[in-house]
Design a protein around this motif. Structure first.
Motif, PDB file in Angstrom:
ATOM      1  N   UNK A 104       0.822  -1.212   0.000  1.00  0.00           N
ATOM      2  CA  UNK A 104       0.000   0.000   0.000  1.00  0.00           C
ATOM      3  C   UNK A 104       0.856   1.260   0.000  1.00  0.00           C
ATOM      4  N   UNK A 105       2.043   1.162   0.588  1.00  0.00           N
ATOM      5  CA  UNK A 105       2.905   2.329   0.760  1.00  0.00           C
ATOM      6  C   UNK A 105       4.128   2.338  -0.164  1.00  0.00           C
ATOM      7  N   UNK A 106       4.246   1.314  -0.986  1.00  0.00           N
ATOM      8  CA  UNK A 106       5.445   1.187  -1.808  1.00  0.00           C
ATOM      9  C   UNK A 106       5.638   2.374  -2.756  1.00  0.00           C
ATOM     10  N   UNK A 163       4.415   5.432  -2.512  1.00  0.00           N
ATOM     11  CA  UNK A 163       4.739   6.639  -1.753  1.00  0.00           C
ATOM     12  C   UNK A 163       6.168   6.576  -1.241  1.00  0.00           C
ATOM     13  N   UNK A 164       6.582   5.417  -0.781  1.00  0.00           N
ATOM     14  CA  UNK A 164       7.950   5.218  -0.298  1.00  0.00           C
ATOM     15  C   UNK A 164       8.960   5.601  -1.382  1.00  0.00           C
ATOM     16  N   UNK A 165       8.706   5.131  -2.575  1.00  0.00           N
ATOM     17  CA  UNK A 165       9.628   5.400  -3.691  1.00  0.00           C
ATOM     18  C   UNK A 165       9.650   6.887  -4.047  1.00  0.00           C
ATOM     19  N   UNK A 166       8.493   7.543  -3.981  1.00  0.00           N
ATOM     20  CA  UNK A 166       8.444   8.983  -4.271  1.00  0.00           C
ATOM     21  C   UNK A 166       9.224   9.780  -3.235  1.00  0.00           C
ATOM     22  N   UNK A 167       9.105   9.375  -1.975  1.00  0.00           N
ATOM     23  CA  UNK A 167       9.827  10.063  -0.902  1.00  0.00           C
ATOM     24  C   UNK A 167      11.329   9.872  -1.035  1.00  0.00           C
ATOM     25  N   UNK A 168      11.725   8.690  -1.444  1.00  0.00           N
ATOM     26  CA  UNK A 168      13.154   8.426  -1.655  1.00  0.00           C
ATOM     27  C   UNK A 168      13.732   9.343  -2.726  1.00  0.00           C
ATOM     28  N   UNK A 196      14.647   9.898   3.777  1.00  0.00           N
ATOM     29  CA  UNK A 196      14.818   8.504   4.207  1.00  0.00           C
ATOM     30  C   UNK A 196      13.534   8.001   4.874  1.00  0.00           C
ATOM     31  N   UNK A 197      12.584   7.521   4.086  1.00  0.00           N
ATOM     32  CA  UNK A 197      11.354   6.982   4.686  1.00  0.00           C
ATOM     33  C   UNK A 197      11.641   5.679   5.428  1.00  0.00           C
ATOM     34  N   UNK A 198      10.829   5.426   6.453  1.00  0.00           N
ATOM     35  CA  UNK A 198      11.011   4.214   7.256  1.00  0.00           C
ATOM     36  C   UNK A 198       9.671   3.522   7.445  1.00  0.00           C
ATOM     37  N   UNK A 199       9.715   2.217   7.423  1.00  0.00           N
ATOM     38  CA  UNK A 199       8.551   1.428   7.785  1.00  0.00           C
ATOM     39  C   UNK A 199       8.614   1.105   9.282  1.00  0.00           C
ATOM     40  N   UNK A 200       7.464   1.139   9.943  1.00  0.00           N
ATOM     41  CA  UNK A 200       7.371   0.620  11.304  1.00  0.00           C
ATOM     42  C   UNK A 200       8.137   1.389  12.367  1.00  0.00           C
ATOM     43  N   UNK A 201       8.242   2.711  12.229  1.00  0.00           N
ATOM     44  CA  UNK A 201       8.920   3.511  13.249  1.00  0.00           C
ATOM     45  C   UNK A 201       8.068   3.550  14.532  1.00  0.00           C
ATOM     46  N   UNK A 202       8.729   3.341  15.667  1.00  0.00           N
ATOM     47  CA  UNK A 202       8.027   3.365  16.964  1.00  0.00           C
ATOM     48  C   UNK A 202       7.653   4.800  17.335  1.00  0.00           C
ATOM     49  N   UNK A 203       6.368   5.072  17.469  1.00  0.00           N
ATOM     50  CA  UNK A 203       5.918   6.425  17.763  1.00  0.00           C
ATOM     51  C   UNK A 203       6.110   6.800  19.230  1.00  0.00           C
ATOM     52  N   UNK A 254       4.280   3.443  13.240  1.00  0.00           N
ATOM     53  CA  UNK A 254       3.706   4.121  12.074  1.00  0.00           C
ATOM     54  C   UNK A 254       3.912   3.237  10.854  1.00  0.00           C
ATOM     55  N   UNK A 255       2.895   3.167  10.010  1.00  0.00           N
ATOM     56  CA  UNK A 255       3.054   2.387   8.778  1.00  0.00           C
ATOM     57  C   UNK A 255       4.231   2.918   7.973  1.00  0.00           C
ATOM     58  N   UNK A 256       4.297   4.244   7.859  1.00  0.00           N
ATOM     59  CA  UNK A 256       5.399   4.889   7.146  1.00  0.00           C
ATOM     60  C   UNK A 256       5.740   6.174   7.879  1.00  0.00           C
ATOM     61  N   UNK A 257       7.033   6.483   7.914  1.00  0.00           N
ATOM     62  CA  UNK A 257       7.530   7.600   8.715  1.00  0.00           C
ATOM     63  C   UNK A 257       8.590   8.346   7.913  1.00  0.00           C
ATOM     64  N   UNK A 258       8.514   9.689   7.955  1.00  0.00           N
ATOM     65  CA  UNK A 258       9.514  10.499   7.265  1.00  0.00           C
ATOM     66  C   UNK A 258       9.859  11.713   8.135  1.00  0.00           C
ATOM     67  N   UNK A 259      11.103  12.116   8.091  1.00  0.00           N
ATOM     68  CA  UNK A 259      11.552  13.289   8.839  1.00  0.00           C
ATOM     69  C   UNK A 259      11.986  14.367   7.859  1.00  0.00           C
ATOM     70  N   UNK A 260      11.461  15.585   8.048  1.00  0.00           N
ATOM     71  CA  UNK A 260      11.841  16.695   7.176  1.00  0.00           C
ATOM     72  C   UNK A 260      12.605  17.733   7.982  1.00  0.00           C
ATOM     73  N   UNK A 261      13.595  18.361   7.331  1.00  0.00           N
ATOM     74  CA  UNK A 261      14.474  19.316   8.016  1.00  0.00           C
ATOM     75  C   UNK A 261      14.220  20.763   7.606  1.00  0.00           C
TER      76      UNK A 261
END
Length: 342
Positions: free
Chosen positions: A3-5, A7-12, A17-24, A36-43
């Motif tokens: 489901x997130x593949x 979006x993951x590729x677009x973020x890359x 650096x998108x991550x699957x399964x980040x502990x909230x 989180x199903x998908x997690x991203x950090x923006x600077x």
């Protein structure tokens, strides 16, 4: 993960650096929540805008997270994309003689500054400093940087673990002051485009802004601060810190809103504080569920005393609300947001 593949590729492709399964639980002040199903950090604000524009056409739930206060994620986590906003650029734009009319809001908080000696900082100078700041900037970091430039105005919010975006969204209060009083304008992402809005757009109220309804995302904002006595402001911060030191650190902040003055009067209560009601009227201070406890230091807070579960915190929330309705006939409103399935 299929489901997130996409979006993951677009973020890359944005060099993120998108991550699957980040502990909230590691990204919230109360320290609970699943993955989180998908997690991203923006600077930067540019990265934030890019991510928001990419996700707008995806049929995927998303949530922008700042410093992680005022939010409780469920033990099951968050089915969607979490965007951790660390955009922290700021810039002094101008110095002006300001006579801007502000719509002050009567706070539903007891007057913490009354008869408190050093807690009397207020700068009535007409020399205003306009500062543009990214929504991911932490309030305490910004306050210290502004002190270095001789700029005051954030001292009322010292010690609150919030970002500028969260402070505007919640119209955060510090003592008898509200953050919305500082806002001149902001840039928002409305789901389709970036737009600029004035202070009046937010319809600020107690722990509320129109963003609770529109769900628009704050990119950055212009704040009106003051040239002031920095040493006096720092003295104020130290005194303010002593008063606030009783507040639990491993919590989501105050769980419940205080009553308004009408409710207080109708109930003939000596205080509008939710903490007073939970402690003195409902007598629930110290009640525990697992590793979650209604704080012995301040009953408006629920503390995580170890490895608490979100469901235990929500159990205590429901208990307080049920008892408040049963005993007083009132619905205690949440000041925090619950995210995920409970």
């Amino acid at each position: 993960m299929d489901k997130y593949k996409k979006l993951y590729e677009k973020l890359e492709k944005l060099a993120l650096v998108p991550k699957y399964g980040e502990h909230l639980s590691t990204h919230t002040t109360i320290g609970v929540g699943g993955k989180a199903s998908l997690f991203i950090e923006v600077q930067t604000s540019s990265q934030l805008i890019n991510v928001l524009e990419i996700t707008k056409n995806e049929n995927i739930n998303s949530f922008v997270l700042g410093n992680g206060s005022n939010v409780i994620f469920s033990d099951e986590g968050f089915d969607g994309l979490i965007i951790l906003n660390k955009s922290r650029n700021w810039k002094i734009l101008d110095t002006v003689n300001s006579e801007r009319q502000k719509n002050y809001i009567l706070p539903r908080v007891d007057n913490l500054i009354e008869n408190s000696g050093t807690l009397n900082y207020d700068n009535n100078s007409n020399e205003s400093i306009i500062v543009r700041v990214d929504s991911g900037m932490k309030i305490n970091i910004l306050m210290k940087k502004l002190f270095e430039k001789g700029i005051t105005g954030l001292q009322w919010f010292a010690g609150i673990p919030a970002t500028v975006g969260g402070a505007i969204y919640m119209n955060m209060h510090g003592g008898s002051h509200f953050f919305g009083q500082l806002v001149i304008s902001a840039r928002l992402f409305d789901g389709e485009k970036i737009k600029s809005v004035p202070n009046s757009y937010f319809h600020f109220d107690y722990d509320w802004s129109v963003l609770h309804q529109t769900r628009e995302i704050i990119i950055d904002a212009e704040l009106e601060l003051k040239k002031g006595n920095v040493e006096q402001a720092k003295k104020f911060v130290r005194s303010w810190a002593k008063i606030k030191s009783i507040q639990p650190q491993k919590s989501a902040g105050c769980i419940f809103k205080n009553l308004d003055k009408v409710q207080q009067s109708e109930l003939e209560l000596p205080s509008s504080s939710a903490g007073y009601i939970i402690d003195k009227i409902l007598q629930l201070k110290g009640i525990r569920k697992g590793n979650a406890i209604i704080s012995n230091n301040h009953a408006a807070f629920i503390e995580n005393t170890g490895n608490a579960c979100a469901r235990d915190i929500v159990y205590l929330i429901n208990l307080v609300q049920e008892k408040a309705f049963e005993k007083l006939g009132i619905n205690l409103e949440l000041e925090v947001e619950l995210k995920g399935k409970f």
